[in-house]
Design a protein around this motif. Structure first.
Motif, mmCIF file in Angstrom:
data_model
loop_
_atom_site.group_PDB
_atom_site.id
_atom_site.type_symbol
_atom_site.label_atom_id
_atom_site.label_comp_id
_atom_site.label_asym_id
_atom_site.label_seq_id
_atom_site.Cartn_x
_atom_site.Cartn_y
_atom_site.Cartn_z
ATOM 1 N N ALA A 165 -0.921 -9.403 7.349
ATOM 2 C CA ALA A 165 -0.673 -8.276 6.426
ATOM 3 C C ALA A 165 -2.035 -7.573 6.243
ATOM 4 O O ALA A 165 -1.624 -6.433 5.615
ATOM 5 C CB ALA A 165 -0.214 -8.984 5.369
ATOM 6 N N GLU A 166 -2.965 -7.971 6.484
ATOM 7 C CA GLU A 166 -4.364 -7.088 6.372
ATOM 8 C C GLU A 166 -4.450 -6.297 7.352
ATOM 9 O O GLU A 166 -5.556 -5.321 7.125
ATOM 10 C CB GLU A 166 -5.588 -8.232 6.381
ATOM 11 C CG GLU A 166 -5.502 -9.384 5.297
ATOM 12 C CD GLU A 166 -6.643 -10.228 5.481
ATOM 13 O OE1 GLU A 166 -7.705 -9.897 5.853
ATOM 14 O OE2 GLU A 166 -6.400 -11.396 4.878
ATOM 15 N N VAL A 167 -3.636 -6.141 8.280
ATOM 16 C CA VAL A 167 -3.999 -5.045 9.341
ATOM 17 C C VAL A 167 -3.053 -3.815 8.805
ATOM 18 O O VAL A 167 -1.983 -3.765 8.880
ATOM 19 C CB VAL A 167 -3.371 -5.479 10.676
ATOM 20 C CG1 VAL A 167 -3.568 -4.396 11.892
ATOM 21 C CG2 VAL A 167 -4.139 -6.761 11.211
ATOM 22 N N THR A 168 -3.881 -2.892 8.276
ATOM 23 C CA THR A 168 -3.522 -1.661 7.809
ATOM 24 C C THR A 168 -3.846 -0.418 8.653
ATOM 25 O O THR A 168 -3.374 0.661 8.510
ATOM 26 C CB THR A 168 -4.025 -1.531 6.394
ATOM 27 O OG1 THR A 168 -5.494 -1.334 6.399
ATOM 28 C CG2 THR A 168 -3.548 -2.642 5.516
ATOM 29 N N ARG A 195 11.931 -10.383 22.729
ATOM 30 C CA ARG A 195 11.958 -10.789 21.376
ATOM 31 C C ARG A 195 10.654 -10.776 20.573
ATOM 32 O O ARG A 195 10.532 -10.871 19.297
ATOM 33 C CB ARG A 195 12.818 -12.154 21.128
ATOM 34 C CG ARG A 195 11.882 -13.439 21.894
ATOM 35 C CD ARG A 195 12.816 -14.712 21.559
ATOM 36 N NE ARG A 195 12.185 -15.717 21.968
ATOM 37 C CZ ARG A 195 12.240 -16.320 23.272
ATOM 38 N NH1 ARG A 195 12.905 -15.648 24.334
ATOM 39 N NH2 ARG A 195 11.656 -17.296 23.868
ATOM 40 N N CYS A 196 9.571 -11.354 21.286
ATOM 41 C CA CYS A 196 8.404 -11.293 20.574
ATOM 42 C C CYS A 196 7.827 -9.974 20.266
ATOM 43 O O CYS A 196 7.205 -9.722 19.165
ATOM 44 C CB CYS A 196 7.104 -11.894 21.705
ATOM 45 S SG CYS A 196 7.641 -13.377 22.509
ATOM 46 N N LYS A 201 6.641 -6.773 15.324
ATOM 47 C CA LYS A 201 6.930 -5.722 14.535
ATOM 48 C C LYS A 201 7.197 -6.116 13.186
ATOM 49 O O LYS A 201 6.887 -5.565 12.038
ATOM 50 C CB LYS A 201 8.077 -4.803 15.046
ATOM 51 C CG LYS A 201 8.826 -4.095 14.062
ATOM 52 C CD LYS A 201 7.914 -2.730 13.817
ATOM 53 C CE LYS A 201 8.430 -1.827 12.916
ATOM 54 N NZ LYS A 201 7.687 -0.705 12.596
ATOM 55 N N ARG A 202 7.870 -7.446 13.219
ATOM 56 C CA ARG A 202 8.178 -7.905 11.747
ATOM 57 C C ARG A 202 6.961 -8.233 11.036
ATOM 58 O O ARG A 202 6.760 -8.115 9.767
ATOM 59 C CB ARG A 202 8.913 -9.386 11.825
ATOM 60 C CG ARG A 202 9.543 -10.132 10.540
ATOM 61 C CD ARG A 202 10.230 -11.070 10.763
ATOM 62 N NE ARG A 202 9.511 -12.296 11.348
ATOM 63 C CZ ARG A 202 8.703 -13.011 10.364
ATOM 64 N NH1 ARG A 202 8.876 -13.202 9.196
ATOM 65 N NH2 ARG A 202 8.114 -14.087 11.202
ATOM 66 N N ARG A 250 4.308 1.059 14.961
ATOM 67 C CA ARG A 250 5.147 1.822 15.917
ATOM 68 C C ARG A 250 5.641 0.965 16.973
ATOM 69 O O ARG A 250 4.538 0.353 17.472
ATOM 70 C CB ARG A 250 4.500 3.254 16.476
ATOM 71 C CG ARG A 250 5.319 3.651 17.411
ATOM 72 C CD ARG A 250 4.495 5.141 17.763
ATOM 73 N NE ARG A 250 4.848 5.650 19.043
ATOM 74 C CZ ARG A 250 4.338 6.745 19.503
ATOM 75 N NH1 ARG A 250 3.312 7.400 19.013
ATOM 76 N NH2 ARG A 250 4.854 7.278 20.597
ATOM 77 N N LEU A 251 6.609 0.611 17.425
ATOM 78 C CA LEU A 251 7.181 -0.149 18.466
ATOM 79 C C LEU A 251 7.653 0.598 19.550
ATOM 80 O O LEU A 251 8.627 1.479 19.337
ATOM 81 C CB LEU A 251 8.009 -1.111 17.918
ATOM 82 C CG LEU A 251 8.672 -2.168 18.826
ATOM 83 C CD1 LEU A 251 7.761 -2.866 19.687
ATOM 84 C CD2 LEU A 251 9.683 -2.916 18.516
#
Length: 282
Positions: free
Chosen positions: A221-224, A241-242, A247-248, A254-255
């Motif tokens: 979550a620190e990746v901004t 699925r990975c 992405k989750r 962006r995916l």
């Protein structure tokens, strides 16, 4: 003396934290650090290096510690934190304060670790078919911890028919990309005793190389930084699925899913991969 141009591919050796790393570079402009996947080397990035250089970027692609022609110290030398520190140190050695970081497969995991542990060095992040978002088989995670098992499994992987099987799993269209030369190169790489020692060490100290085991999973979550995830829809090594799990964990990213493409989008879907990459980096 032969004249050089901005797109000329250069090979050099750089000492970072006491380790000698082979590095391919080309171009001038904003810096893009390219991190390769498991067992292979920076050579897999050569078309991407040339594409970036022609588009006005400086591309830097090291052979990761333990692979290619970089040092192979073995033992407990290989950890996500060390790879992150080496990537940051490599940028410093080139006088680069901030770079855009692109990681494929194992290199995606290294790119994430670099972004978390050295956020001031990373301006943008791209991960492609990245390791770290599924649990690997037990023999890969623990084989090196069991006497003789790790070396036996690694030795088996060097047989040409096994190399061919692994390559067929890596491409959506294997008959188009798998050549006798590619099989011979893979056999030589996996037959190299130092590379095999690296593979056994990575298995033996797997937790230190795993996002979860290293404690970095909870820090995603620190990746901004602006982030893009690229994945081959037909990847059989790290299934699509990975990509959705990535992405989750990186919800702002962006995916991009590339159809009819396996584990190596920069090879099997080079035009689309490079178009997406340049669009995002610009």
């Amino acid at each position: 003396m032969q004249a050089t141009t901005a797109t000329t591919l250069r090979e050099q050796y750089v000492s970072v934290a006491g380790f000698r790393l082979r590095v391919l570079t080309a171009g001038q402009g904003p810096t893009v650090l390219l991190l390769h996947g498991f067992v292979v080397s920076a050579d897999d990035w050569i078309p991407t290096i040339q594409t970036l250089a022609a588009a006005g970027f400086q591309a830097i692609a090291p052979d990761a510690l333990g692979f290619g022609a970089s040092d192979k110290p073995g033992g407990a030398a290989y950890t996500l934190r060390r790879y992150a520190d080496l990537n940051a140190g490599l940028l410093q050695s080139f006088g680069v304060e901030r770079a855009m970081v692109v990681g494929h497969s194992m290199g995606g995991k290294h790119a994430l670790a670099t972004t978390i542990l050295h956020p001031q060095r990373v301006e943008r992040l791209v991960i492609a078919d990245s390791e770290g978002f599924m649990q690997l088989p037990l023999f890969m995670r623990k084989g090196g911890a069991l006497p003789f098992l790790g070396e036996a499994l690694v030795s088996l992987s060097a047989f040409p028919f096994v190399v061919r099987m692994q390559l067929r799993a890596a491409f959506a269209n294997p008959d188009r990309y798998i050549t006798p030369e590619l099989i011979a190169r893979g056999t030589a790489t996996l037959g190299n005793p130092e590379i095999r020692r690296t593979m056994v060490s990575l298995s033996r100290y797997y937790d230190a190389n795993d996002l979860r085991g290293s404690g970095l999973w909870s820090r995603l979550a620190e990746v901004t930084q602006p982030t893009m995830i690229i994945w081959g829809a037909e990847d059989r090594l790290f299934p699509v699925r990975c990509a959705y799990e990535a992405k989750r964990m990186l919800p702002h990213a962006r995916l991009e899913i590339i159809p009819n493409c396996g584990h190596f989008p920069m090879i099997e879907a080079a035009d689309q991969f490079h178009r997406l990459l340049l669009e995002f980096l610009r």
